[in-house]
Design a protein around this motif. Structure first.
Motif, PDB file in Angstrom:
ATOM      1  N   LEU A  13      20.895  21.893  24.640  1.00 55.50           N
ATOM      2  CA  LEU A  13      20.904  23.337  24.879  1.00 55.50           C
ATOM      3  C   LEU A  13      21.636  24.055  23.744  1.00 55.50           C
ATOM      4  N   MET A  17      20.475  27.073  21.215  1.00 56.57           N
ATOM      5  CA  MET A  17      21.272  28.268  20.930  1.00 56.57           C
ATOM      6  C   MET A  17      21.483  28.420  19.423  1.00 56.57           C
ATOM      7  N   MET A 211      17.816  30.013  25.843  1.00 61.49           N
ATOM      8  CA  MET A 211      18.834  29.524  24.913  1.00 61.49           C
ATOM      9  C   MET A 211      18.723  30.205  23.546  1.00 61.49           C
TER      10      MET A 211
END
Length: 312
Positions: A13, A17, A211
């Motif tokens: 994740l 991002m 994300m």
């Protein structure tokens, strides 16, 4: 619980991002595109993922577990309201910031961040438990949350007029999808295969796009100011480590369905919800503090969530 697996999920994740951060810094997205993609994720993809979480597969719960989870949802919001008050009393932030800290505490990112993280840890069968947190979130946000934001604006000497009824704002795609998911689950309503496949394909886009948007929001922030705010560090430690770990210790002796307890603890460990900044800005309060809290808590969650999982 395999912490290495959870940490690997959080790294995945985080990589998404980081990709969003890179996209923004390369100026492949501008403010208008960011706002439009955010609307698509919040109003279309996220609600579809909520629906998909309870259809097309065997669910791991029943009505009694739903009622049990509902009790944990009530405890969740009561606990956050009390924690916000205790933090303000203990750390004594500036008067103009006190209600904003309470606002940030009561409204963590139970959907935008909670769905991908908790689904990664407990699987799609946890979705029916997550949607009840989202229902409570909407009910409290557009009643108590707006009142708190307006009081924060009064503390700062700045109040804007509210254009849309708070009750009308409560009727949104996320709320509708959450109610529909509960109804589908409890009544065991079957959906045709094409509808299930549609929800599958569309819902799967939610996690990476969410994300990416979080990464872009971090890229838009002034990190130098955020990292120099000592109060935000204290707040993040209390909200994202002390509170969930303490509750994990207190509730561990109880014979509770592990997924329900795990969802409860992980929701406590979620970073500040992005909606808090929008509510503060709309009410005329200083949204800068909320933005700082969102960015720092989101970055910290890459480490704090695996740490919290060690106590489940």
């Amino acid at each position: 619980m395999d912490i290495q697996v959870i940490f690997a999920q959080m790294l995945m994740l985080f990589a998404m991002m980081l990709t969003g951060y890179f996209i923004w810094k390369k100026e492949w997205f501008d403010e208008a595109a960011y706002q439009k993609l955010s609307k698509i994720v919040v109003n279309i993809l996220n609600p579809i993922l909520v629906i998909y979480g309870v259809v097309g597969k065997e669910s791991g719960g029943d009505a009694s577990l739903i009622l049990l989870n509902l009790g944990f949802v009530a405890l969740f919001y009561i606990l956050l309201i009390v924690t916000g008050l205790l933090f303000v009393l203990a750390f004594r932030p500036a008067k103009s910031e006190r209600r904003l800290y309470r606002l940030m505490t009561i409204f963590p990112n139970v959907g935008f961040m909670g769905i991908p993280v908790i689904s990664a840890v407990f699987g799609p069968e946890s979705m029916i438990y997550i949607v009840l947190y989202m229902l409570g979130y909407n009910l409290i946000l557009y009643t108590y949350g707006l009142a708190l934001a307006r009081k924060a604006a009064e503390d700062a000497g700045s109040v804007t007029e509210q254009g849309t009824s708070q009750w009308k704002r409560m009727i949104n795609p996320g709320m509708i999808a959450s109610v529909a998911a509960v109804v589908i689950f409890l009544l065991k309503i079957p959906l045709p295969a094409p509808a299930v496949n549609f929800c599958d394909y569309m819902g799967n886009a939610t996690i990476p796009l969410s994300m990416l948007l979080i990464g872009m929001s971090i890229a838009r922030a002034d990190l130098k100011k955020i990292f120099s705010n000592g109060m935000i560090y204290a707040y993040t430690a209390v909200k994202m480590l002390l509170l969930p770990v303490l509750m994990a210790f207190l509730l561990r002796p109880l014979s509770v369905e592990p997924v329900i307890l795990g969802v409860f603890i992980l929701q406590l460990a979620m970073p500040v919800g992005s909606i808090v900044t929008l509510v503060a800005k709309e009410s005329g309060a200083d949204e800068t503090l909320c933005t700082n809290g969102i960015v720092l808590s989101t970055l910290a969650s890459i480490l704090t969530i695996p740490l919290v999982c060690m106590f489940l």
